[in-house]
Enzyme design. Structure first.
Site, PDB file in Angstrom:
ATOM      1  N   HIS A  89       0.843  -1.207   0.000  1.00 37.67           N
ATOM      2  CA  HIS A  89       0.000   0.000   0.000  1.00 37.67           C
ATOM      3  C   HIS A  89       0.875   1.255   0.000  1.00 37.67           C
ATOM      4  O   HIS A  89       0.553   2.221  -0.686  1.00 37.67           O
ATOM      5  CB  HIS A  89      -0.892   0.053   1.250  1.00 37.67           C
ATOM      6  CG  HIS A  89      -2.134  -0.760   1.182  1.00 37.67           C
ATOM      7  ND1 HIS A  89      -3.165  -0.487   0.308  1.00 37.67           N
ATOM      8  CD2 HIS A  89      -2.535  -1.836   1.903  1.00 37.67           C
ATOM      9  CE1 HIS A  89      -4.145  -1.348   0.493  1.00 37.67           C
ATOM     10  NE2 HIS A  89      -3.782  -2.185   1.458  1.00 37.67           N
ATOM     11  N   ASP A  96      -7.426  -2.554  -1.457  1.00 39.36           N
ATOM     12  CA  ASP A  96      -8.403  -3.244  -0.623  1.00 39.36           C
ATOM     13  C   ASP A  96      -9.742  -2.990  -1.294  1.00 39.36           C
ATOM     14  O   ASP A  96     -10.104  -1.822  -1.542  1.00 39.36           O
ATOM     15  CB  ASP A  96      -8.425  -2.677   0.798  1.00 39.36           C
ATOM     16  CG  ASP A  96      -7.169  -2.987   1.595  1.00 39.36           C
ATOM     17  OD1 ASP A  96      -6.366  -3.823   1.160  1.00 39.36           O
ATOM     18  OD2 ASP A  96      -7.002  -2.364   2.668  1.00 39.36           O
ATOM     19  N   GLU A 153      -6.458 -11.843   4.429  1.00 36.42           N
ATOM     20  CA  GLU A 153      -7.514 -10.862   4.139  1.00 36.42           C
ATOM     21  C   GLU A 153      -8.116 -11.134   2.769  1.00 36.42           C
ATOM     22  O   GLU A 153      -7.421 -11.038   1.759  1.00 36.42           O
ATOM     23  CB  GLU A 153      -6.945  -9.437   4.167  1.00 36.42           C
ATOM     24  CG  GLU A 153      -6.355  -9.058   5.512  1.00 36.42           C
ATOM     25  CD  GLU A 153      -5.634  -7.708   5.498  1.00 36.42           C
ATOM     26  OE1 GLU A 153      -5.416  -7.135   4.406  1.00 36.42           O
ATOM     27  OE2 GLU A 153      -5.283  -7.243   6.583  1.00 36.42           O
ATOM     28  N   HIS A 156      -7.690  -7.864   0.279  1.00 31.39           N
ATOM     29  CA  HIS A 156      -6.404  -7.235  -0.042  1.00 31.39           C
ATOM     30  C   HIS A 156      -5.733  -7.939  -1.221  1.00 31.39           C
ATOM     31  O   HIS A 156      -5.549  -9.154  -1.207  1.00 31.39           O
ATOM     32  CB  HIS A 156      -5.474  -7.278   1.172  1.00 31.39           C
ATOM     33  CG  HIS A 156      -4.131  -6.677   0.903  1.00 31.39           C
ATOM     34  ND1 HIS A 156      -3.782  -5.442   1.355  1.00 31.39           N
ATOM     35  CD2 HIS A 156      -3.071  -7.135   0.196  1.00 31.39           C
ATOM     36  CE1 HIS A 156      -2.542  -5.166   0.964  1.00 31.39           C
ATOM     37  NE2 HIS A 156      -2.099  -6.193   0.235  1.00 31.39           N
TER      38      HIS A 156
END
Length: 175
Positions: A89, A96, A153, A156
């Site tokens: 990121h 996301d 996740e 992600h």
């Protein structure tokens, strides 16, 4: 992203208090990505739109000072990258996201965004068939466009075309 394709939905959670910290992290909700990353995400979005879905973005590029704040809330590398190492990121190469239907309703994915627990993990399979199908659709389509999920996740995805962009502390202008 919105200047390149206005059909994405934005729900940049760290620009609100509706996130795992309960604090607003960004002054405004914008989505920035490296150009090759954005171009491939747009191609994936086109494929989703043909199937009747759209992408909703929760987070994109994240300034590294914000990474430090997130780490202070959850110092667990399974869910928040160590800020001194930086995350994808912080390099403009991760997103996301989730999928929404034609009415803008999020597809059920088994947990909300930023749920930190096994139920959100990619390999958690004790879920209803429709949720597993939604997760599979999201993951398999994004893989075709060079995005890889992380284990913990479902939301992600990292751009994986062998380009590690430099870390950035740049905070965007909200004007």
């Amino acid at each position: 992203m919105m200047t390149l394709d206005s059909t994405f939905l934005l729900d940049i959670r760290y620009a609100t208090t509706n996130n795992f910290t309960g604090e607003q992290m960004y002054d405004c909700g914008k989505c920035y990505l490296r150009e090759p990353v954005a171009e491939l995400l747009i191609e994936a979005h086109k494929e989703f739109k043909k199937a009747g879905y759209r992408i909703k973005l929760f987070d994109c590029y994240r300034p590294r000072p914000i990474q430090y704040k997130l780490w202070e809330s959850v110092p667990d590398p399974r869910y928040v990258a160590r800020p001194w190492k930086g995350s994808v990121h912080n390099r403009g190469g991760a997103v996301d996201l989730t999928l929404v239907d034609s009415t803008g309703k999020e597809l059920e994915m088994g947990t909300p965004y930023d749920f930190f627990g096994e139920r959100a993990h990619q390999d958690f399979k004790d879920l209803p068939a429709d949720i597993l199908q939604h997760r599979s659709l999201l993951t398999e389509t994004l893989r075709k466009y060079h995005f890889s999920p992380i284990r913990t996740e479902w939301w992600h995805f990292d751009y994986n075309k062998n380009k590690l962009y430099p870390l950035s502390d740049l905070v965007w202008d909200c004007n």
